[in-house]
Design an enzyme around this catalytic site. Structure first.
Site, mmCIF file in Angstrom:
data_model
loop_
_atom_site.group_PDB
_atom_site.id
_atom_site.type_symbol
_atom_site.label_atom_id
_atom_site.label_comp_id
_atom_site.label_asym_id
_atom_site.label_seq_id
_atom_site.Cartn_x
_atom_site.Cartn_y
_atom_site.Cartn_z
ATOM 1 N N CYS A 22 0.870 -1.184 0.000
ATOM 2 C CA CYS A 22 0.000 0.000 0.000
ATOM 3 C C CYS A 22 0.906 1.232 0.000
ATOM 4 C CB CYS A 22 -0.841 0.067 1.275
ATOM 5 S SG CYS A 22 -1.986 -1.301 1.488
ATOM 6 N N TYR A 78 -9.762 -6.980 -25.112
ATOM 7 C CA TYR A 78 -9.011 -7.255 -23.873
ATOM 8 C C TYR A 78 -9.967 -7.834 -22.826
ATOM 9 C CZ TYR A 78 -5.978 -3.724 -26.104
ATOM 10 O OH TYR A 78 -5.214 -2.990 -26.982
ATOM 11 N N GLU A 98 -9.105 -11.749 -26.441
ATOM 12 C CA GLU A 98 -8.139 -11.714 -25.345
ATOM 13 C C GLU A 98 -6.919 -12.513 -25.795
ATOM 14 O OE1 GLU A 98 -7.503 -10.809 -22.016
ATOM 15 O OE2 GLU A 98 -5.829 -12.206 -22.235
ATOM 16 N N ASP A 137 -10.634 -2.595 -22.468
ATOM 17 C CA ASP A 137 -10.128 -2.616 -21.087
ATOM 18 C C ASP A 137 -8.680 -3.096 -21.129
ATOM 19 O OD1 ASP A 137 -9.737 -2.776 -18.360
ATOM 20 O OD2 ASP A 137 -11.115 -4.443 -18.039
ATOM 21 N N CYS A 139 -6.899 1.188 -16.463
ATOM 22 C CA CYS A 139 -6.230 1.110 -15.159
ATOM 23 C C CYS A 139 -5.042 2.069 -15.115
ATOM 24 C CB CYS A 139 -5.791 -0.320 -14.876
ATOM 25 S SG CYS A 139 -4.730 -1.005 -16.143
HETATM 26 N N1 SAH Z 1 -11.661 -7.033 -19.112
HETATM 27 C C1 SAH Z 1 -11.086 -8.038 -18.249
HETATM 28 C C2 SAH Z 1 -9.550 -8.039 -18.188
HETATM 29 C C3 SAH Z 1 -8.831 -6.761 -18.371
HETATM 30 S S1 SAH Z 1 -7.101 -6.829 -18.029
HETATM 31 C C4 SAH Z 1 -11.688 -7.931 -16.865
HETATM 32 O O1 SAH Z 1 -12.294 -6.924 -16.539
HETATM 33 O O2 SAH Z 1 -11.564 -8.869 -16.098
HETATM 34 C C5 SAH Z 1 -6.390 -6.655 -19.627
HETATM 35 C C6 SAH Z 1 -6.367 -7.953 -20.423
HETATM 36 O O3 SAH Z 1 -5.784 -7.682 -21.686
HETATM 37 C C7 SAH Z 1 -5.532 -9.054 -19.820
HETATM 38 O O4 SAH Z 1 -6.332 -10.187 -19.661
HETATM 39 C C8 SAH Z 1 -4.417 -9.309 -20.869
HETATM 40 O O5 SAH Z 1 -4.059 -10.653 -20.962
HETATM 41 C C9 SAH Z 1 -5.073 -8.829 -22.125
HETATM 42 N N2 SAH Z 1 -4.203 -8.390 -23.231
HETATM 43 C C10 SAH Z 1 -2.986 -7.798 -23.178
HETATM 44 N N3 SAH Z 1 -2.569 -7.452 -24.407
HETATM 45 C C11 SAH Z 1 -3.540 -7.841 -25.278
HETATM 46 C C12 SAH Z 1 -3.695 -7.739 -26.704
HETATM 47 N N4 SAH Z 1 -2.752 -7.185 -27.466
HETATM 48 N N5 SAH Z 1 -4.827 -8.226 -27.247
HETATM 49 C C13 SAH Z 1 -5.793 -8.788 -26.487
HETATM 50 N N6 SAH Z 1 -5.692 -8.911 -25.133
HETATM 51 C C14 SAH Z 1 -4.587 -8.444 -24.546
#
Ligand code: SAH
Length: 457
Positions: free
Chosen positions: A87, A318, A339, A387, A414
């Site tokens: 933290c 994503y 993904e 995302d 994020c």
């Molecule tokens: N939307 C999901 C996860 C978001 S985290 C949720 O809310 O749970 C971001 C995700 O993007 C991760 O799972 C990662 O593996 C994926 N990622 C990273 N680079 C990527 C790419 N070039 N194409 C597709 N997915 C990707």
């Protein structure tokens, strides 16, 4: 502009006023325009610092003493706050933290996105900003002859024993303690990183917040677990109601926690949890949002921004294990999730099945490659949700969005810096950013999550 040469020397003790807080939670003190970063201080406080490191354009100092504090300061409740580093904001009231996070998003929207007129709403925080995490994973080692489980001391590989972590679910603390005790009682040697000897390397605990299910994962160096039956019985006795005990084997000399081999020692391979009315099966290796309460708030916002009526085609880029996709599927005509991690896509498909959701399809691959292929196949989304990880969206994906022209883009982020950068690209391509809603997914830490909505002019 030439980088400023340091106007101070190593070990100088200076009296300063702190002006700012970085996105890492460090306070900034400027000496003749030269910034020094200091842990533990807050903006508008004054005090003494000692210079510890000098770089060309900036340096670091440690806090010696504060002589003026601000109302946002509070005593960090955690006893190991200073040593741990997990933290970064416990010395700030929760209200102060939310303000800091708001300012961060507002600043990047002004500076990077160049959109000072786009509304940024106050951060949606938690009613109770403690004990929110559903997953704990801690290293196990030997210290002074006894088995310890806790955290790596800041910037080191020394393991500090820890009985409780105030941002973890209480039952995670309990599982970790009990697994440690049972291992010690059964002669399971903790892993020794230097010699690459010993058995138990990490313990992970996972809790289904809504279902109350509990999983313990023992990550071991060897496939063989001495006294396996006694260990299983010991954990079951010590943690009543545990639903899953799993072993993962990682024989490698590495900082990576998990190995490739996973087997269930007792109970189910997965635990279940729900977000809204969608149920998820979570295995030892699955990615799953760590703050289930705020995940629902975040996805609720994404859903609101998507303005679904039931007729829309939605792309979830994503998508991870399909959490957002499945959350949106019930309100949309079709959802397509993409993904990069194939295992996550397997989980997404299983989760769709588990919920009887038939209008969601998933594909493993890079969003920036799969989505253009979908475009060629004639898929015409009304809404695209993204995302991405901290580095933000790939350029090629942003270009594809501009080519596909969905009516709405919902951007879940994020990292406010890359969010602002990508919003600018979409704006230059013809979209209009309507509003931004930050959500506090990680109280007590510096992480900021935000969701933005864009529409075509
Ligand atoms: N939307 C999901 C996860 C978001 S985290 C949720 O809310 O749970 C971001 C995700 O993007 C991760 O799972 C990662 O593996 C994926 N990622 C990273 N680079 C990527 C790419 N070039 N194409 C597709 N997915 C990707």
């Amino acid at each position: 502009m030439a980088k400023i040469q340091a106007p101070v020397k190593m070990k100088d003790v200076l009296h300063v006023t702190f002006t700012d807080l970085t996105h890492e939670g460090k306070a900034v003190a400027k000496v003749d325009g030269y910034p020094l970063f200091v842990e533990g201080a807050l903006p508008d406080e004054t005090g003494e610092i000692e210079v510890t490191k000098l770089n060309k354009g900036y340096g670091f100092a440690k806090l010696v003493r504060l002589d003026k504090t601000v109302p946002e300061r509070q005593e960090p409740p955690c006893r190991v706050y200073d040593e741990c580093g997990g933290c970064q904001l416990q010395h700030m009231t929760y209200e102060g933290q939310l303000n800091m996070k708001y300012n961060q998003v507002r600043n990047v929207m002004n500076r990077i996105a160049k959109m000072p007129d786009v509304p940024v709403h106050p951060v949606l925080g938690m009613e109770d900003s403690w004990r929110y995490r559903n997953k704990a994973q801690v290293p196990v080692g030997l210290s002074g002859g006894s088995i310890v489980a806790g955290f790596y001391k800041k910037r080191s590989h020394e393991i500090i024993d820890m009985n409780e972590c105030l941002i973890q679910h209480e039952q995670s603390d309990e599982i970790i303690q009990k697994v440690k005790d049972v291992c010690a009682a059964n002669g399971v040697m903790p892993y020794d990183e230097k010699r690459h000897k010993g058995v138990i390397r990490h313990v992970m605990a996972r809790i289904g917040y809504q279902t109350g299910e509990k999983m313990a994962v023992l990550i071991t160096r060897t496939a063989d677990l001495p006294n396996k039956e006694a260990i299983i019985k010991g954990i079951r006795d010590a943690v009543p109601g545990i639903t899953s005990i799993v072993q993962n084997v990682n024989p490698d000399k590495t900082n990576v926690i998990f190995g490739n081999q996973t087997r269930t020692l007792y109970g189910e391979d997965v635990i279940y949890d729900t977000i809204g009315d969608v149920k998820f099966a979570i295995s030892a290796r699955s990615f799953y949002q760590v703050n289930p309460v705020q995940t629902e708030v975040l996805y609720g916002k994404a859903l609101e921004y998507a303005e679904l009526t039931g007729n829309e085609v939605v792309i979830d880029a994503y998508c991870g294990i399909g959490t957002i996709s499945l959350f949106l599927a019930k309100k949309a005509k079709e959802v397509y999730g993409v993904e990069i991690v194939p295992q996550a896509i397997e989980d997404a498909k299983k989760n769709a099945e588990l919920n009887g959701i038939k209008n969601a399809a998933f594909e493993a691959g890079k969003a920036e490659e799969v989505i253009p292929a979908w475009h060629k196949q004639g898929i015409r989304p009304d809404v695209i949700v993204v995302d991405p990880p901290r580095k933000g969206c790939d350029e090629a994906l942003l270009q594809t969005i501009l080519d596909m022209k969905p009516k709405r883009v919902v951007y879940v982020s994020c990292n406010p810096g890359t969010l602002a950068r990508d919003l600018r690209t979409l704006e230059d391509g013809g979209y209009k950013t309507r509003e931004v809603q930050p959500v506090d997914m990680f109280p007590q830490t510096v992480h900021v999550e935000a969701v933005a909505v864009l529409t075509l002019y």
